[in-house]
Scaffold this motif. Structure first.
Motif, PDB file in Angstrom:
ATOM      1  N   GLU A 160       0.754  -1.090   0.050  1.00  0.00           N
ATOM      2  CA  GLU A 160      -0.199   0.075  -0.006  1.00  0.00           C
ATOM      3  C   GLU A 160       0.991   1.350  -0.062  1.00  0.00           C
ATOM      4  O   GLU A 160       0.627   2.223  -0.775  1.00  0.00           O
ATOM      5  N   TYR A 219      -6.153  -9.606 -14.950  1.00  0.00           N
ATOM      6  CA  TYR A 219      -7.748 -10.161 -14.779  1.00  0.00           C
ATOM      7  C   TYR A 219      -8.181  -9.796 -13.416  1.00  0.00           C
ATOM      8  O   TYR A 219      -9.305  -9.195 -13.249  1.00  0.00           O
ATOM      9  N   LYS A 220      -7.288  -9.987 -12.236  1.00  0.00           N
ATOM     10  CA  LYS A 220      -7.564  -9.679 -10.801  1.00  0.00           C
ATOM     11  C   LYS A 220      -7.892  -8.299 -10.531  1.00  0.00           C
ATOM     12  O   LYS A 220      -8.763  -7.929 -10.029  1.00  0.00           O
ATOM     13  N   GLN A 221      -6.881  -7.294 -11.237  1.00  0.00           N
ATOM     14  CA  GLN A 221      -7.163  -5.913 -10.972  1.00  0.00           C
ATOM     15  C   GLN A 221      -8.485  -5.532 -11.528  1.00  0.00           C
ATOM     16  O   GLN A 221      -9.108  -4.637 -11.176  1.00  0.00           O
ATOM     17  N   GLU A 240     -11.043  -7.112 -12.185  1.00  0.00           N
ATOM     18  CA  GLU A 240     -12.234  -7.598 -11.435  1.00  0.00           C
ATOM     19  C   GLU A 240     -12.577  -6.936 -10.295  1.00  0.00           C
ATOM     20  O   GLU A 240     -13.597  -6.746  -9.730  1.00  0.00           O
ATOM     21  N   GLN A 241     -11.498  -6.062  -9.773  1.00  0.00           N
ATOM     22  CA  GLN A 241     -11.238  -5.392  -8.441  1.00  0.00           C
ATOM     23  C   GLN A 241     -11.782  -3.918  -8.899  1.00  0.00           C
ATOM     24  O   GLN A 241     -11.842  -2.942  -8.108  1.00  0.00           O
ATOM     25  N   GLY A 242     -11.888  -3.631 -10.244  1.00  0.00           N
ATOM     26  CA  GLY A 242     -12.526  -2.299 -10.496  1.00  0.00           C
ATOM     27  C   GLY A 242     -11.533  -1.329 -11.074  1.00  0.00           C
ATOM     28  O   GLY A 242     -11.243  -0.354 -11.314  1.00  0.00           O
ATOM     29  N   LYS A 243     -10.167  -1.942 -11.342  1.00  0.00           N
ATOM     30  CA  LYS A 243      -9.036  -1.177 -11.853  1.00  0.00           C
ATOM     31  C   LYS A 243      -8.363  -1.930 -12.913  1.00  0.00           C
ATOM     32  O   LYS A 243      -8.381  -2.949 -12.811  1.00  0.00           O
TER      33      LYS A 243
END
Length: 583
Positions: free
Chosen positions: A6, A493-495, A497-500
């Motif tokens: 983060e 793909y994961k990004q 799916e998380q909206g970015k």
């Protein structure tokens, strides 16, 4: 300490890649991106692209790419943690701190421990040189003409004759066996613990930030090797550092002097030539050239005048040219090296030799000439043929003609005849190379075809994340051709799916492996190569999808032992040409 994902993402996001890189090189906006001359290789036309949308950079000339953190790492020669700290300070971000003791703080930063070991060793070696134990080394340095001031300025020292002297001293300072072994100063094996350097005059090696990163040692009396250098460590890379650079970078002259050895650099600095540097017991590299280019545009090679020195100069010349540096070559005959020349002729005579140094190309021609017997007409003809072949490599017509004139004047050949020969070689060379180039290109296209399709597909998906729903039903991460591309697809793909869809953030996952992050940077800059119309792009994406899926299915068909699955795969292959995709 290691920062959280983060924190790293906050630092990256708060440092706009265009603003940061624009502080190092001139950027000009062209379309949606910015372009400039690449700082990592020599070029005349800008091919270094910076994308504000992707927050990434990529050079279409040398393939160097990454995000704002990797740029600072590469340009400033900093570790990942150091680059994050630099950018955090720039953005006014206060990085998290921990309450630590001095020892635990050193444990938290491995590089700091290694720097601390080198610093303590340098102090110890200097103390030994100035004590009765180091009298032999001190008298040797004084005998070489070095003043006490010079000895102090360069931090020269002495390693005692006892093989575990430094080891015991550093252990008393609280460093562990593992840390001392990793420092390169101590050897630890089944026989015990002993110093790498003993009975040697010591030369601390400093990086451009004045930190000791390693050592060179000259044996006292008989012994091999005569000069011994520290091995490479996490803080010491020989091809990214030059001896004396920490001082030379502050000089005001328009050129740098490149020597072969420590004593040459020290003698020249003592004589007032504070722009002298040397490679660290290795051949001159492109990285050395790029380091020099930060501070100068011209270098003068002052290598030894023997055969080995001439060969070293010939190896260095094309590297310097590749780095975008102009080079001249100085002759020290009848003396062997700068140290010997200065002692016998003095600084004024050496400056005169610098002023008379010849362009590197004329030096190459001179060395070529020395290999031919001019009393033999056929050998003389061979020399001029070779010279003409070298002259045709100049791309700039004016520069080529100037060198044709210089060679004809120096070696007594008619200018027009030599120019005609050069033109003949210039005409023949492309024809001879054309077939070979075609073969190489064909193989490259075959090898790169599949990866190019994957790069374009991933780049397009990062720009159009809303299309994932349709694409994910056809192409899954495991359909990509190798583990790196599969991992990039999985993360992207994961990004999404998380909206970015953030390529610059995704790249941070590969930052510890330079070859991987360069390849990932290349992936997300594929679409920048060519702008196409909407319909052409749609057709291109459809072809990439089909090509990738066909490769994946064919690979499965070649490896599966399941008859039922094989039948399914074969049916899927037949249906690819009729695949309904609309983007």
């Amino acid at each position: 300490m290691r920062y959280s994902d983060e924190v790293i993402e906050e630092v990256r996001a708060r440092n706009d890649v265009v603003d940061v890189i624009g502080g190092y090189i001139h950027l000009q906006k062209k379309g949606s991106n910015y372009f400039g001359l690449c700082p990592f290789h020599n070029e005349k036309s800008p091919s270094f692209s910076v994308s504000p949308q992707k927050q990434m950079y990529y050079c279409f000339g040398c393939g160097k790419g990454g995000n704002v953190i990797t740029f600072v790492m590469d340009y400033e020669n900093e570790s990942f943690q150091e680059a994050v700290a630099s950018l955090a300070e720039r953005a006014g971000i206060e990085l998290p701190q921990e309450e630590e003791s001095e020892e635990s703080r050193r444990q938290a930063d491995y590089r700091s421990i290694l720097f601390a070991i080198q610093k303590e060793a340098a102090r110890y070696f200097y103390h030994q040189l100035m004590s009765e134990n180091g009298k032999r080394g001190y008298l040797y340095l004084r005998g070489r003409g070095l003043s006490d001031e010079t000895i102090k300025n360069f931090g020269l020292g002495y390693a005692n004759q006892y093989p575990d002297d430094l080891y015991r001293f550093l252990r008393q300072k609280g460093f562990s066996d593992a840390q001392l072994k990793d420092s390169g100063l101590v050897k630890i094996d089944e026989r015990g613990c002993y110093d790498k350097f003993w009975n040697r005059v010591m030369f601390p090696i400093m990086d451009i930030n004045n930190k000791v990163i390693g050592f060179g040692g000259r044996v006292m009396g008989e012994g091999e090797p005569k000069y011994l250098n520290s091995p490479e460590t996490p803080i010491f890379e020989k091809n990214r550092n030059l001896y004396g650079m920490h001082v030379a970078k502050r000089n005001r002259k328009s050129y740098f002097l490149i020597c072969e050895g420590y004593m040459d650099v020290i003698s020249l600095h003592q004589a007032g030539f504070t722009n002298a540097v040397a490679s660290l017991g290795t051949a001159f590299t492109v990285q050395h050239g790029l380091l020099l280019k930060r501070y100068t545009k011209e270098v003068v090679l002052t290598f030894d005048s023997d055969g080995a020195g001439i060969k070293a100069a010939l190896r260095a010349i094309p590297i310097l040219k590749e780095a975008g540096l102009s080079a001249r070559v100085l002759t020290m005959k009848p003396y062997k090296d700068p140290d010997e020349f200065i002692k016998n002729m003095g600084a004024e005579a050496y400056q005169k030799r610098i002023d008379e140094a010849i362009p590197s190309f004329m030096f190459e021609i001179q060395v070529l000439r020395d290999g031919y017997d001019f009393s033999d007409p056929s050998k003389k003809t061979e020399f001029f043929e070779e010279a003409a072949n070298k002259l045709r490599t100049f791309e700039d017509v004016l520069e080529r003609n100037n060198y044709i004139e210089a060679v004809s004047r120096t070696y007594g050949i008619d200018y027009q005849i030599l120019k005609q020969k050069v033109e003949e070689h210039a005409y023949k060379a492309p024809q001879a190379m054309q077939q070979e180039r075609k073969q190489v290109q064909k193989k490259r296209e075959k090898d790169e075809g599949l990866k190019a399709a994957q790069r374009l597909l991933l780049t397009w998906l990062s720009d159009h994340p809303g299309q994932l729903n349709q694409l994910a039903d056809i192409i899954m991460p495991e359909d990509f051709s190798d583990s790196l591309y599969q991992e990039v697809a999985r993360l992207l793909y994961k990004q999404i799916e998380q909206g970015k869809g953030n390529p610059a953030e995704l790249l941070t996952n590969f930052i510890e492996d330079e070859s991987q992050y360069q390849e990932v940077a290349k992936i997300f800059n594929g679409e920048l190569v060519q702008e196409t119309s909407g319909s052409e792009k749609t057709r291109g994406i459809r072809e990439c999808v089909i090509r990738l899926k066909r490769h994946s299915l064919q690979k499965e068909a070649d490896t599966t032992d399941d008859i039922k699955r094989l039948q399914e795969v074969m049916e899927a292959l037949k249906g690819l040409d009729h695949l309904n995709i609309s983007f």
